[in-house]
Scaffold this motif. Structure first.
Motif, PDB file in Angstrom:
ATOM      1  N   PHE A  22       0.823  -1.217   0.000  1.00  0.00           N
ATOM      2  CA  PHE A  22       0.000   0.000   0.000  1.00  0.00           C
ATOM      3  C   PHE A  22       0.852   1.261   0.000  1.00  0.00           C
ATOM      4  O   PHE A  22       0.405   2.301  -0.487  1.00  0.00           O
ATOM      5  N   PRO A  83      -8.509  -6.348   4.087  1.00  0.00           N
ATOM      6  CA  PRO A  83      -7.940  -5.919   2.821  1.00  0.00           C
ATOM      7  C   PRO A  83      -7.267  -7.098   2.107  1.00  0.00           C
ATOM      8  O   PRO A  83      -7.129  -8.166   2.668  1.00  0.00           O
ATOM      9  N   VAL A  84      -6.869  -6.861   0.867  1.00  0.00           N
ATOM     10  CA  VAL A  84      -6.123  -7.859   0.087  1.00  0.00           C
ATOM     11  C   VAL A  84      -4.933  -7.139  -0.545  1.00  0.00           C
ATOM     12  O   VAL A  84      -5.048  -5.981  -0.931  1.00  0.00           O
ATOM     13  N   VAL A  86      -1.248  -7.905  -3.074  1.00  0.00           N
ATOM     14  CA  VAL A  86      -0.307  -8.759  -3.801  1.00  0.00           C
ATOM     15  C   VAL A  86       0.979  -7.947  -3.947  1.00  0.00           C
ATOM     16  O   VAL A  86       0.930  -6.754  -4.292  1.00  0.00           O
ATOM     17  N   HIS A  90       4.599  -8.944  -8.144  1.00  0.00           N
ATOM     18  CA  HIS A  90       3.769 -10.062  -8.628  1.00  0.00           C
ATOM     19  C   HIS A  90       2.377  -9.622  -9.060  1.00  0.00           C
ATOM     20  O   HIS A  90       1.521 -10.461  -9.357  1.00  0.00           O
ATOM     21  N   GLN A  91       2.124  -8.324  -9.091  1.00  0.00           N
ATOM     22  CA  GLN A  91       0.780  -7.856  -9.466  1.00  0.00           C
ATOM     23  C   GLN A  91       0.526  -8.051 -10.966  1.00  0.00           C
ATOM     24  O   GLN A  91       1.458  -8.104 -11.759  1.00  0.00           O
ATOM     25  N   GLY A  92      -0.748  -8.169 -11.304  1.00  0.00           N
ATOM     26  CA  GLY A  92      -1.135  -8.254 -12.715  1.00  0.00           C
ATOM     27  C   GLY A  92      -0.882  -9.608 -13.344  1.00  0.00           C
ATOM     28  O   GLY A  92      -0.884  -9.747 -14.566  1.00  0.00           O
ATOM     29  N   LYS A  93      -0.642 -10.639 -12.500  1.00  0.00           N
ATOM     30  CA  LYS A  93      -0.364 -11.984 -13.047  1.00  0.00           C
ATOM     31  C   LYS A  93      -1.394 -13.004 -12.575  1.00  0.00           C
ATOM     32  O   LYS A  93      -1.142 -14.209 -12.590  1.00  0.00           O
ATOM     33  N   GLY A  94      -2.497 -12.509 -12.064  1.00  0.00           N
ATOM     34  CA  GLY A  94      -3.565 -13.423 -11.655  1.00  0.00           C
ATOM     35  C   GLY A  94      -3.511 -13.862 -10.201  1.00  0.00           C
ATOM     36  O   GLY A  94      -4.380 -14.626  -9.757  1.00  0.00           O
ATOM     37  N   TYR A 124     -13.245  -6.224  -8.566  1.00  0.00           N
ATOM     38  CA  TYR A 124     -13.964  -7.288  -7.837  1.00  0.00           C
ATOM     39  C   TYR A 124     -15.039  -7.982  -8.682  1.00  0.00           C
ATOM     40  O   TYR A 124     -15.431  -9.109  -8.383  1.00  0.00           O
TER      41      TYR A 124
HETATM   42  C1  LIG Z   1      -5.660  -5.168  -6.248  1.00  0.00           C
HETATM   43  C2  LIG Z   1      -4.702  -6.350  -6.218  1.00  0.00           C
HETATM   44  C3  LIG Z   1      -4.931  -7.172  -4.949  1.00  0.00           C
HETATM   45  C4  LIG Z   1      -5.004  -7.230  -7.432  1.00  0.00           C
HETATM   46  O1  LIG Z   1      -4.132  -8.332  -7.442  1.00  0.00           O
HETATM   47  P1  LIG Z   1      -3.357  -8.695  -8.792  1.00  0.00           P
HETATM   48  O2  LIG Z   1      -2.662  -9.984  -8.578  1.00  0.00           O
HETATM   49  O3  LIG Z   1      -2.526  -7.536  -9.182  1.00  0.00           O
HETATM   50  O4  LIG Z   1      -4.585  -8.833  -9.789  1.00  0.00           O
HETATM   51  P2  LIG Z   1      -4.821  -9.984 -10.877  1.00  0.00           P
HETATM   52  O5  LIG Z   1      -3.583 -10.148 -11.687  1.00  0.00           O
HETATM   53  O6  LIG Z   1      -5.391 -11.198 -10.247  1.00  0.00           O
HETATM   54  O7  LIG Z   1      -5.987  -9.326 -11.729  1.00  0.00           O
HETATM   55  C5  LIG Z   1      -5.627  -8.323 -12.575  1.00  0.00           C
HETATM   56  C6  LIG Z   1      -6.841  -7.682 -13.136  1.00  0.00           C
HETATM   57  O8  LIG Z   1      -7.413  -6.834 -12.173  1.00  0.00           O
HETATM   58  C7  LIG Z   1      -7.299  -5.486 -12.582  1.00  0.00           C
HETATM   59  N1  LIG Z   1      -6.763  -4.745 -11.443  1.00  0.00           N
HETATM   60  C8  LIG Z   1      -5.661  -5.019 -10.734  1.00  0.00           C
HETATM   61  N2  LIG Z   1      -5.540  -4.105  -9.746  1.00  0.00           N
HETATM   62  C9  LIG Z   1      -6.584  -3.274  -9.842  1.00  0.00           C
HETATM   63  C10 LIG Z   1      -6.995  -2.144  -9.125  1.00  0.00           C
HETATM   64  N3  LIG Z   1      -6.295  -1.673  -8.054  1.00  0.00           N
HETATM   65  N4  LIG Z   1      -8.115  -1.532  -9.516  1.00  0.00           N
HETATM   66  C11 LIG Z   1      -8.821  -2.004 -10.574  1.00  0.00           C
HETATM   67  N5  LIG Z   1      -8.468  -3.063 -11.295  1.00  0.00           N
HETATM   68  C12 LIG Z   1      -7.359  -3.697 -10.933  1.00  0.00           C
HETATM   69  C13 LIG Z   1      -6.329  -5.440 -13.736  1.00  0.00           C
HETATM   70  O9  LIG Z   1      -6.730  -4.481 -14.661  1.00  0.00           O
HETATM   71  C14 LIG Z   1      -6.418  -6.834 -14.306  1.00  0.00           C
HETATM   72  O10 LIG Z   1      -7.438  -6.932 -15.262  1.00  0.00           O
HETATM   73  P3  LIG Z   1      -7.181  -7.776 -16.610  1.00  0.00           P
HETATM   74  O11 LIG Z   1      -6.863  -9.169 -16.173  1.00  0.00           O
HETATM   75  O12 LIG Z   1      -8.466  -7.660 -17.348  1.00  0.00           O
HETATM   76  O13 LIG Z   1      -6.034  -7.101 -17.262  1.00  0.00           O
HETATM   77  C15 LIG Z   1      -3.212  -5.926  -6.285  1.00  0.00           C
HETATM   78  O14 LIG Z   1      -2.973  -5.278  -7.506  1.00  0.00           O
HETATM   79  C16 LIG Z   1      -2.791  -5.025  -5.147  1.00  0.00           C
HETATM   80  O15 LIG Z   1      -2.365  -5.518  -4.107  1.00  0.00           O
HETATM   81  N6  LIG Z   1      -2.912  -3.704  -5.338  1.00  0.00           N
HETATM   82  C17 LIG Z   1      -2.526  -2.732  -4.318  1.00  0.00           C
HETATM   83  C18 LIG Z   1      -3.368  -2.834  -3.071  1.00  0.00           C
HETATM   84  C19 LIG Z   1      -4.861  -2.739  -3.366  1.00  0.00           C
HETATM   85  O16 LIG Z   1      -5.309  -1.865  -4.109  1.00  0.00           O
HETATM   86  N7  LIG Z   1      -5.637  -3.666  -2.761  1.00  0.00           N
HETATM   87  C20 LIG Z   1      -7.065  -3.735  -2.992  1.00  0.00           C
HETATM   88  C21 LIG Z   1      -7.833  -2.876  -2.070  1.00  0.00           C
HETATM   89  S1  LIG Z   1      -7.997  -3.598  -0.462  1.00  0.00           S
END
Ligand SMILES: CC(C)(COP(=O)(O)OP(=O)(O)OC[C@H]1O[C@@H](n2cnc3c(N)ncnc32)[C@H](O)[C@@H]1OP(=O)(O)O)[C@@H](O)C(=O)NCCC(=O)NCCS
Length: 178
Positions: A22, A83-84, A86, A90-94, A124
């Motif tokens: 964060f 909260p969640v 990643v 490692h973000q953006g890889k599922g 979400y």
């Molecule tokens: C949000 C978060 C948990 C997603 O995890 P991730 O592993 O990066 O996401 P994934 O790879 O599983 O999914 C990616 C998809 O979600 C979307 N996405 C990722 N982060 C996003 C965000 N903050 N807002 C909107 N969309 C988001 C991407 O566009 C992507 O879409 P696509 O597959 O169509 O390209 C991570 O990016 C993170 O920790 N972000 C910072 C902290 C945060 O914002 N936490 C959530 C609020 S509590």
């Protein structure tokens, strides 16, 4: 990648992950706030009121998620996802979607009926959440972004209309999170 249901002893590792993720995405102040929240939540993990799951790669924690109980007057097993995080590398890889899906399967196995969250609908909705009207389920506190109030049923039934305002765990019962 492996998922692990975490215990209290992981609290420092969990808090460090949330602080670093964060701080990178929302700035240092938000990083400290969410890191503190994660530490407080992880210190009270009991696998009932507070559940925490970690995602690991080669024994390194690359993601973590909390599910906390929402209590209604009605006898319903409901949880809130938040909260969640990643790790930035490692973000953006599922990983985030896989972690959430694992957590939702775990909650279904424990007969939870409903899950809610408060966040970006664009993200979400990829894991089954839909806009949730407060006429169906109220939020524990007034929302600054009502469009971010989201939910999904974990049973075969649609989300039931619940009349009472839920109570969240004490760590979330502060206006700055809503
Ligand atoms: C949000 C978060 C948990 C997603 O995890 P991730 O592993 O990066 O996401 P994934 O790879 O599983 O999914 C990616 C998809 O979600 C979307 N996405 C990722 N982060 C996003 C965000 N903050 N807002 C909107 N969309 C988001 C991407 O566009 C992507 O879409 P696509 O597959 O169509 O390209 C991570 O990016 C993170 O920790 N972000 C910072 C902290 C945060 O914002 N936490 C959530 C609020 S509590």
């Amino acid at each position: 990648m492996k998922f692990k249901i975490l215990e209290k002893y992981s609290k420092d590792e969990v808090a460090n992950l949330f602080t670093s993720v964060f701080s990178s995405s929302e700035g240092e102040q938000e990083g400290r706030l969410i890191g503190k929240l994660a530490f407080e939540l992880a210190s009270r993990i009991d696998n009932q009121e507070i559940i925490c799951i970690g995602a690991y790669e080669n024994r390194t924690m690359i993601g973590a998620i909390f599910f906390t109980r929402l209590r209604f007057d009605e006898p319903i097993r409901a949880y809130m996802l938040a909260p969640v995080a990643v790790s930035t590398a490692h973000q953006g890889k599922g990983v985030g979607q896989a972690l959430i899906s694992f957590g939702l399967r775990e909650l279904k196995n424990r007969s939870a009926a409903v899950i809610v969250t408060y966040g970006d609908p664009a993200f979400y909705s990829k894991v089954g959440f839909q806009a949730l009207s407060e006429d169906v389920i109220q939020s524990p506190r007034p929302l600054s972004m009502p469009e971010g109030w989201l939910g999904q049923s974990l049973s075969e039934e649609p989300i039931p209309i619940l009349r009472s305002r839920p109570v969240c765990v004490q760590e979330f019962d502060k206006p700055e999170y809503w």
